[in-house]
Design an enzyme around this catalytic site. Sequence first.
Site, mmCIF file in Angstrom:
data_model
loop_
_atom_site.group_PDB
_atom_site.id
_atom_site.type_symbol
_atom_site.label_atom_id
_atom_site.label_comp_id
_atom_site.label_asym_id
_atom_site.label_seq_id
_atom_site.Cartn_x
_atom_site.Cartn_y
_atom_site.Cartn_z
ATOM 1 C CG ASP A 67 42.796 46.391 39.909
ATOM 2 O OD1 ASP A 67 43.648 46.113 40.771
ATOM 3 O OD2 ASP A 67 42.905 46.030 38.733
ATOM 4 C CG ASN A 136 41.357 41.961 27.761
ATOM 5 O OD1 ASN A 136 42.184 42.509 28.478
ATOM 6 N ND2 ASN A 136 40.140 41.673 28.181
ATOM 7 C CG HIS A 138 42.556 44.039 31.603
ATOM 8 N ND1 HIS A 138 42.060 42.763 31.502
ATOM 9 C CD2 HIS A 138 43.429 43.998 32.639
ATOM 10 C CE1 HIS A 138 42.595 42.012 32.428
ATOM 11 N NE2 HIS A 138 43.431 42.733 33.139
ATOM 12 C CD GLU A 143 38.168 43.177 31.303
ATOM 13 O OE1 GLU A 143 39.123 43.237 30.520
ATOM 14 O OE2 GLU A 143 37.928 42.172 31.994
HETATM 15 C C1 GLP Z 1 44.621 41.571 36.606
HETATM 16 C C2 GLP Z 1 44.897 42.914 37.256
HETATM 17 C C3 GLP Z 1 45.760 43.790 36.360
HETATM 18 C C4 GLP Z 1 46.947 43.001 35.855
HETATM 19 C C5 GLP Z 1 46.448 41.831 35.039
HETATM 20 C C6 GLP Z 1 47.581 41.020 34.422
HETATM 21 O O1 GLP Z 1 43.557 41.616 35.727
HETATM 22 N N1 GLP Z 1 43.712 43.631 37.564
HETATM 23 O O2 GLP Z 1 46.176 44.930 37.088
HETATM 24 O O3 GLP Z 1 47.784 43.825 35.080
HETATM 25 O O4 GLP Z 1 45.705 41.004 35.910
HETATM 26 O O5 GLP Z 1 48.046 40.080 35.327
HETATM 27 P P1 GLP Z 1 49.396 39.272 35.206
HETATM 28 O O6 GLP Z 1 50.467 40.227 35.579
HETATM 29 O O7 GLP Z 1 49.251 38.162 36.184
HETATM 30 O O8 GLP Z 1 49.490 38.813 33.790
#
Ligand code: GLP
Length: 243
Positions: A67, A136, A138, A143
Amino acid sequence: MKIFVTDTYEQMSRKAANIIAAQVQLKPNSNLGLATGGTPVGMYKQLIKMNEENDINFENVRTFNLDEYYPIDKNNDQSYYTFMNENLFKHVNINEENTNIPNGMADNIEEECKNYDNKIEVAGGVDIQVLGIGHNGHIGFNEPDGIFTKETNCVELTQTTINANVRFFNSIEEVPKKALTMGIGTIMKSKKILLLASGEDKAEIIRIMIEGNIDPKVPASVLQLHPDVTIVLDKKAAGKLSL
Ligand code: GLP
């Protein structure tokens, strides 16, 4: 689902890096699906070290990131393009032309998303997709929703996600409100999935993802249907599993 629980974040990262290194050793021209966020940073550090020690060769590897924010200039400090350069690409022997991230400045979003899915398909599909998970549920930036989205698409970020990502920006106003993300269908087409999570704050969503119902309101729950998923958790993130 194969679930590994490690004592620490470092061990989780090492285990994940070993899985990626094994993939690349067996298939040097692997297509790796990569993720951003705080969770995979330790894995990228291990991969850099392994690359320095000639234990993994990125020369023929191709990468597809999950993404990118929208809109965002790729040279912005907080773009996922910059993140990948800083945390992995500039430190290893990967050919920049073989790295792919959705274009956060594309004029025609629909075309950009369609081309991204095509590029993955033409390359032969993703061999192993690395995933983190949002609080959440995702994955990528998919989402909670009424349906599982199929293809790469542009999404509105929820307030929870904007709040979770504000730590990387100077203020909440600076956090982009949209993102381009591989769809759930795109992710599910990967031959293998490697999901990582660490910390107590992920324990509840990890329990729901693994032990709850398959529900688009918890996008990661769809992984229960994938035939080859490996989950590596530190023991805090695994703390609520009834395994
Ligand atoms: C962002 C990214 C996700 C990632 C998420 C969790 O939203 N788009 O790919 O998994 O954050 O991030 P973290 O690993 O910092 O908790």
